[in-house]
Design an enzyme around this catalytic site. Structure first.
Site, PDB file in Angstrom:
ATOM      1  N   LYS A   8      16.387  44.302  42.717  1.00  0.00           N
ATOM      2  CA  LYS A   8      15.710  43.061  42.295  1.00  0.00           C
ATOM      3  C   LYS A   8      14.584  42.739  43.246  1.00  0.00           C
ATOM      4  O   LYS A   8      14.562  43.219  44.393  1.00  0.00           O
ATOM      5  CB  LYS A   8      16.691  41.876  42.249  1.00  0.00           C
ATOM      6  CG  LYS A   8      17.432  41.555  43.558  1.00  0.00           C
ATOM      7  CD  LYS A   8      16.695  40.628  44.505  1.00  0.00           C
ATOM      8  CE  LYS A   8      17.463  40.385  45.810  1.00  0.00           C
ATOM      9  NZ  LYS A   8      16.643  40.016  46.947  1.00  0.00           N
ATOM     10  N   PRO A  89      16.662  51.725  48.530  1.00  0.00           N
ATOM     11  CA  PRO A  89      16.780  51.859  49.983  1.00  0.00           C
ATOM     12  C   PRO A  89      17.750  50.831  50.574  1.00  0.00           C
ATOM     13  O   PRO A  89      17.837  49.702  50.075  1.00  0.00           O
ATOM     14  CB  PRO A  89      15.358  51.657  50.494  1.00  0.00           C
ATOM     15  CG  PRO A  89      14.554  51.152  49.352  1.00  0.00           C
ATOM     16  CD  PRO A  89      15.293  51.456  48.092  1.00  0.00           C
ATOM     17  N   LEU A  90      18.465  51.253  51.617  1.00  0.00           N
ATOM     18  CA  LEU A  90      19.473  50.392  52.256  1.00  0.00           C
ATOM     19  C   LEU A  90      18.790  49.265  53.033  1.00  0.00           C
ATOM     20  O   LEU A  90      17.719  49.469  53.590  1.00  0.00           O
ATOM     21  CB  LEU A  90      20.303  51.213  53.257  1.00  0.00           C
ATOM     22  CG  LEU A  90      21.066  52.422  52.718  1.00  0.00           C
ATOM     23  CD1 LEU A  90      21.754  53.157  53.862  1.00  0.00           C
ATOM     24  CD2 LEU A  90      22.093  52.001  51.673  1.00  0.00           C
ATOM     25  N   SER A  92      17.063  46.553  52.524  1.00  0.00           N
ATOM     26  CA  SER A  92      15.624  46.475  52.270  1.00  0.00           C
ATOM     27  C   SER A  92      15.168  45.120  51.739  1.00  0.00           C
ATOM     28  O   SER A  92      13.978  44.843  51.690  1.00  0.00           O
ATOM     29  CB  SER A  92      15.259  47.548  51.231  1.00  0.00           C
ATOM     30  OG  SER A  92      16.049  47.383  50.060  1.00  0.00           O
ATOM     31  N   GLY A  93      16.127  44.282  51.286  1.00  0.00           N
ATOM     32  CA  GLY A  93      15.758  43.032  50.624  1.00  0.00           C
ATOM     33  C   GLY A  93      15.709  43.192  49.114  1.00  0.00           C
ATOM     34  O   GLY A  93      15.378  42.261  48.388  1.00  0.00           O
ATOM     35  N   GLY A  96      20.381  46.125  46.885  1.00  0.00           N
ATOM     36  CA  GLY A  96      21.164  47.298  46.478  1.00  0.00           C
ATOM     37  C   GLY A  96      22.667  47.128  46.654  1.00  0.00           C
ATOM     38  O   GLY A  96      23.434  47.426  45.736  1.00  0.00           O
ATOM     39  N   SER A  98      24.471  44.367  46.907  1.00  0.00           N
ATOM     40  CA  SER A  98      25.000  43.330  46.009  1.00  0.00           C
ATOM     41  C   SER A  98      25.078  43.863  44.579  1.00  0.00           C
ATOM     42  O   SER A  98      26.016  43.559  43.837  1.00  0.00           O
ATOM     43  CB  SER A  98      24.091  42.099  46.012  1.00  0.00           C
ATOM     44  OG  SER A  98      24.021  41.546  47.297  1.00  0.00           O
ATOM     45  N   SER A  99      24.091  44.668  44.200  1.00  0.00           N
ATOM     46  CA  SER A  99      24.073  45.228  42.852  1.00  0.00           C
ATOM     47  C   SER A  99      25.216  46.230  42.673  1.00  0.00           C
ATOM     48  O   SER A  99      25.888  46.246  41.633  1.00  0.00           O
ATOM     49  CB  SER A  99      22.717  45.895  42.606  1.00  0.00           C
ATOM     50  OG  SER A  99      22.552  46.228  41.259  1.00  0.00           O
ATOM     51  N   ASP A 131      24.102  37.030  46.395  1.00  0.00           N
ATOM     52  CA  ASP A 131      23.267  37.686  45.381  1.00  0.00           C
ATOM     53  C   ASP A 131      24.065  38.440  44.322  1.00  0.00           C
ATOM     54  O   ASP A 131      23.478  38.969  43.377  1.00  0.00           O
ATOM     55  CB  ASP A 131      22.355  38.734  46.059  1.00  0.00           C
ATOM     56  CG  ASP A 131      21.055  38.121  46.557  1.00  0.00           C
ATOM     57  OD1 ASP A 131      20.781  36.960  46.200  1.00  0.00           O
ATOM     58  OD2 ASP A 131      20.340  38.821  47.289  1.00  0.00           O
TER      59      ASP A 131
END
Ligand code: C5P
Length: 285
Positions: A8, A89-90, A92-93, A96, A98-99, A131
């Site tokens: 996101k 990417p780990l 990163s904001g 990933g 949370s998804s 998130d």
């Protein structure tokens, strides 16, 4: 069974105030993008996580806590092999982890035939991380509270997004560290988010000047070297460059696919970690 876990970007991210519980009250418009992780679920006697990224560590991820939360909620004690193929990417904001957590909630609900209704899944998601709830539905949505109260919004008109992942040191417990850099001078009323929602509701295109992320006020101090990445990216893109969530990933929006691809190729040729992605409509639930 294989599920897709999208990344996101926050189109807006406003902090309204600090709460007595230490969290911050936010208003943020979130947009899922097509860059994604893939999770495959296989029946197994034990609970095992595998990931193709050598830097990924189960104990630093939410994934173990998701399984524990489901077990607590339902009393089931099944096993599962979850294989994660990382595209996002780990740290990163881009959301990933949370998804992945949201995909595991939905995946185990199906695989173990638990029948947990969407409202309850959202309740569990909210206890795992601020998130996670958004990723149960993805698309375009308003996040309020700590981020866990999600209201769907009209889908954003499709745009291309070029992402740039700076290779910079991140503070430990990055999200918490970024929030702790904010002070009352950074707090806003939620007006910018309202203005963006009004545009989405009228079906108007979203241009860069409607985007807002308060973490941009503190990120260039928090991530040493980020400014250089931002300026270089902005020069190549000829468009404003924005911070993704708490950073340090950066992104720019393009309505023109060719231009987006040109910018992405240019960054790639310079040896930078970059992704060409597009907005993605709501996928699950
Ligand atoms: O919810 P999550 O575990 O992702 O948050 C990580 C940290 O970020 C929290 O411990 C808190 O310090 C901070 N945070 C906050 N306000 C929010 C979300 C997170 O202060 N709305």
């Amino acid at each position: 069974m294989t599920l897709i876990a999208p990344a996101k970007v926050n189109l807006t991210l406003e902090v309204l105030q600090k709460r007595p519980d230490g969290y911050h009250e936010i208003r943020s418009v979130l947009q899922a993008v097509s860059l994604c992780d893939r999770l495959s679920f296989k029946p197994n006697d034990k609970i095992i996580f595998e990931c193709d990224s050598p830097l990924w560590q189960a104990e630093k991820s939410l994934v173990g806590r998701v399984v524990e939360a489901i077990k607590r909620h339902t009393g089931v004690s099944n096993g599962v092999l979850i294989q994660i193929t990382k595209g996002i990417p780990l740290s990163s904001g881009l959301g990933g982890d949370s998804s992945d957590a949201a995909a595991i909630l939905q995946g185990l609900n199906q695989l173990w035939e638990l029948g947990i209704p969407p409202g309850e899944l959202a309740g569990i998601a909210g206890t795992l991380g601020s998130d996670v709830t958004f990723f149960l539905s993805g698309g375009t949505a308003l996040a309020e509270g700590r981020g866990e109260f999600i209201s769907p919004l009209p889908e954003m008109l499709p745009v291309w997004i070029v992402l740039l992942m700076p290779h910079l040191e991140r503070p430990e417990f990055k999200t918490g560290a970024m929030y702790s850099r904010l002070s009352p001078q950074h707090f806003t009323s939620g007006d910018r988010t309202e203005a963006l929602i009004a545009r989405l509701t009228r079906g108007e295109s979203i241009r860069s000047n409607y985007l807002y992320n308060i973490f941009e006020s503190v990120a260039f101090k928090a991530f040493n070297g980020l400014e250089k990445y931002r300026d270089g990216f902005q020069n190549i893109a000829g468009e404003p460059v924005h911070l993704a969530g708490a950073g340090p990933a950066l992104f720019a929006l393009f309505s023109d696919a060719e231009k987006a691809a040109r910018v992405w190729r240019n960054l790639k040729e310079r040896g930078l970690e970059t992704y060409l992605t597009e907005t993605q409509n709501s996928i699950r639930m």
